[in-house]
Motif scaffolding. Structure first.
Motif, mmCIF file in Angstrom:
data_model
loop_
_atom_site.group_PDB
_atom_site.id
_atom_site.type_symbol
_atom_site.label_atom_id
_atom_site.label_comp_id
_atom_site.label_asym_id
_atom_site.label_seq_id
_atom_site.Cartn_x
_atom_site.Cartn_y
_atom_site.Cartn_z
ATOM 1 N N ASN A 1 -2.590 19.461 -21.514
ATOM 2 C CA ASN A 1 -2.285 20.774 -20.904
ATOM 3 C C ASN A 1 -1.204 20.655 -19.716
ATOM 4 O O ASN A 1 -0.399 21.423 -19.426
ATOM 5 C CB ASN A 1 -3.265 21.793 -20.580
ATOM 6 N N ILE A 2 -1.229 19.678 -18.770
ATOM 7 C CA ILE A 2 -0.582 19.525 -17.470
ATOM 8 C C ILE A 2 0.801 19.318 -18.155
ATOM 9 O O ILE A 2 1.622 20.015 -17.512
ATOM 10 C CB ILE A 2 -1.039 18.408 -16.656
ATOM 11 N N GLY A 3 1.267 18.318 -18.985
ATOM 12 C CA GLY A 3 2.503 18.081 -19.397
ATOM 13 C C GLY A 3 3.123 19.395 -20.268
ATOM 14 O O GLY A 3 4.069 19.631 -19.856
ATOM 15 N N THR A 4 2.245 19.951 -21.014
ATOM 16 C CA THR A 4 2.744 21.171 -21.820
ATOM 17 C C THR A 4 3.182 22.234 -20.812
ATOM 18 O O THR A 4 4.127 22.878 -21.054
ATOM 19 C CB THR A 4 1.738 21.407 -22.890
ATOM 20 N N GLU A 5 2.335 22.523 -19.903
ATOM 21 C CA GLU A 5 2.616 23.644 -19.016
ATOM 22 C C GLU A 5 3.966 23.371 -18.172
ATOM 23 O O GLU A 5 4.581 24.045 -17.876
ATOM 24 C CB GLU A 5 1.463 23.811 -17.859
ATOM 25 N N ALA A 6 4.149 22.210 -18.016
ATOM 26 C CA ALA A 6 5.420 21.777 -17.109
ATOM 27 C C ALA A 6 6.521 21.931 -18.043
ATOM 28 O O ALA A 6 7.520 22.545 -17.555
ATOM 29 C CB ALA A 6 5.438 20.303 -16.824
ATOM 30 N N ILE A 7 6.504 21.805 -19.388
ATOM 31 C CA ILE A 7 7.525 21.917 -20.133
ATOM 32 C C ILE A 7 7.787 23.478 -20.086
ATOM 33 O O ILE A 7 8.747 24.215 -20.100
ATOM 34 C CB ILE A 7 7.229 21.664 -21.787
ATOM 35 N N GLY B 1 18.065 23.590 -21.661
ATOM 36 C CA GLY B 1 18.078 22.435 -22.472
ATOM 37 C C GLY B 1 18.124 21.272 -21.710
ATOM 38 O O GLY B 1 18.006 20.021 -22.480
ATOM 39 N N TYR B 2 17.703 21.089 -20.456
ATOM 40 C CA TYR B 2 17.474 19.961 -19.605
ATOM 41 C C TYR B 2 16.020 19.533 -19.429
ATOM 42 O O TYR B 2 15.701 18.764 -18.754
ATOM 43 C CB TYR B 2 18.307 20.020 -18.202
ATOM 44 N N THR B 3 15.265 20.622 -19.627
ATOM 45 C CA THR B 3 13.765 20.356 -19.980
ATOM 46 C C THR B 3 13.271 20.417 -21.293
ATOM 47 O O THR B 3 13.421 21.697 -21.816
ATOM 48 C CB THR B 3 13.068 21.020 -18.832
ATOM 49 N N LEU B 4 13.096 19.258 -21.912
ATOM 50 C CA LEU B 4 12.400 19.254 -23.135
ATOM 51 C C LEU B 4 11.407 18.452 -23.264
ATOM 52 O O LEU B 4 10.818 18.086 -22.043
ATOM 53 C CB LEU B 4 13.349 18.798 -24.173
ATOM 54 N N ILE C 1 9.493 15.530 -21.022
ATOM 55 C CA ILE C 1 8.494 15.373 -20.701
ATOM 56 C C ILE C 1 7.237 15.088 -21.768
ATOM 57 O O ILE C 1 7.144 15.800 -22.907
ATOM 58 C CB ILE C 1 7.697 16.790 -19.969
ATOM 59 N N CYS C 2 6.616 14.005 -21.578
ATOM 60 C CA CYS C 2 5.587 13.592 -22.560
ATOM 61 C C CYS C 2 4.103 13.941 -21.983
ATOM 62 O O CYS C 2 3.781 13.590 -20.847
ATOM 63 C CB CYS C 2 5.486 11.949 -22.852
ATOM 64 N N PRO C 3 3.379 14.751 -22.580
ATOM 65 C CA PRO C 3 1.868 15.317 -21.903
ATOM 66 C C PRO C 3 0.923 14.336 -21.993
ATOM 67 O O PRO C 3 -0.173 14.620 -21.779
ATOM 68 C CB PRO C 3 1.681 16.507 -22.839
ATOM 69 N N TYR C 4 1.012 13.106 -22.327
ATOM 70 C CA TYR C 4 0.374 11.915 -22.260
ATOM 71 C C TYR C 4 0.837 10.787 -21.752
ATOM 72 O O TYR C 4 1.905 10.692 -21.194
ATOM 73 C CB TYR C 4 0.001 11.739 -23.839
#
Length: 323
Positions: A73-79, A86-89, A34-37
């Motif tokens: 914040n949206i992407g970082t929360e998703a992480i 290990g399948y969500t980084l 996940i990239c938060p940008y």
């Protein structure tokens, strides 16, 4: 690549305790990064570059998922909300990990407890720049103009609370004179108006500033690193020019959700460090004026925690509020 060759790619299995068990179960399917940008920005481009090399080492696809918005914040929360398998980084950046806790009244994640730092990827300075036909030939000229015209000098940024804005705020307070902050939707939009004369200066990420400087469209007045950059050896640092507090390095690294097993973190850290030894990837990072990261998860965690109080103070002192 067969999974058994991963041992050869990252070195001896003895480097990672419990590696044999991790190898049997991970990775057995695609990994989401996940990239938060938004797509096309530096965080996205670097995510894809690093993920590509790590994917070849791990023998499984790594899929980039852009979840932009709210200052990262949206992407970082998703992480943070992902399973710790290990399948969500994802990419962890300066703003959501060390700034937004002070900037936003409420975060839906705890940057210090809801994420697992895995590895620093890069750190890079910003450049204070003006348009090429600006009357400010030196940093001393700009400071003199700000003191002679309090509340009139305008600096641009790519948005409230980002590294452009924070660098400008540090400079404003170091000079001791009020300036006007003009936030834009992106750094490129801010640079466009700087070139057009709508604003007076901005701190821009070095990778984004270099093309305009080399083309003679922008003039560099200072750099926010502690030492001069080999790409611009004649450009004095802000520290050298009498502003020791204006030392800023924008950074980003690999993170995962909290409660990831220690063996899995060590495995990903080992693979990540191996990826950063790739000659092509290193060249892409260094050519933009950034330092190649790497190191331990503990070192990355220490950087995040060390940066947080510093930027929290800047946000509070400058009374910065989110858009």
């Amino acid at each position: 690549m067969k999974r058994r060759t991963l041992l050869q790619a990252v070195g001896s299995a003895a480097l990672v305790p419990g590696f044999a068990l991790a190898q049997d179960k991970y990775p057995s399917k695609a990994i989401t990064w996940i990239c938060p940008y938004a797509a096309g920005g530096n965080a996205d481009i670097r995510s894809r570059q690093v993920a590509k090399v790590m994917s070849s080492l791990l023998g499984q696809p790594i899929i980039i998922d852009n979840k932009a918005g709210a200052g990262g914040n949206i992407g970082t929360e998703a992480i943070a909300r992902g399973k710790p398998d290990g399948y969500t980084l994802g990419m962890g950046n300066l703003a959501p990990l060390s700034v937004n806790h002070a900037l936003f009244k409420k975060l839906n994640f705890d940057p210090f407890n809801d994420l697992t730092p895995i590895m620093l990827i890069e750190k890079g300075p910003l450049i204070l720049m003006v348009r090429n036909d600006s009357p400010y030939k030196t940093l001393k000229d700009l400071v003199a103009a700000a003191k002679a015209n309090p509340g009139k000098i305008i600096y641009a940024s790519g948005g409230i609370g980002g590294s452009h804005h924070l660098s400008g705020s540090l400079f404003e307070h170091a000079v001791g004179v009020d300036m006007i902050h003009a936030p834009y939707k992106s750094g490129s939009a801010a640079a466009t108006d700087l070139m057009g004369g709508q604003v007076d200066f901005m701190f821009e990420q070095m990778y984004a500033a270099m093309p305009s400087i080399k083309a003679g469209k922008m003039r560099a007045l200072g750099i926010t690193s502690k030492a001069r950059s080999p790409l611009l050896p004649d450009l004095a640092t802000m520290v050298e020019q009498g502003f020791p507090t204006v030392e800023v390095l924008n950074w980003q690294g690999l993170v995962g959700p909290k409660n990831m097993p220690a063996d899995l973190v060590k495995l990903l850290n080992t693979v990540g460090n191996k990826a950063l030894q790739d000659a092509d990837l290193r060249q892409k990072i260094i050519s933009q004026g950034n330092d190649v990261g790497g190191g331990t998860p503990e070192a990355f965690a220490a950087l995040i925690k060390a940066e947080a109080p510093r930027w929290g103070k800047v946000v509070r002192d400058a009374k910065i509020e989110p858009e």
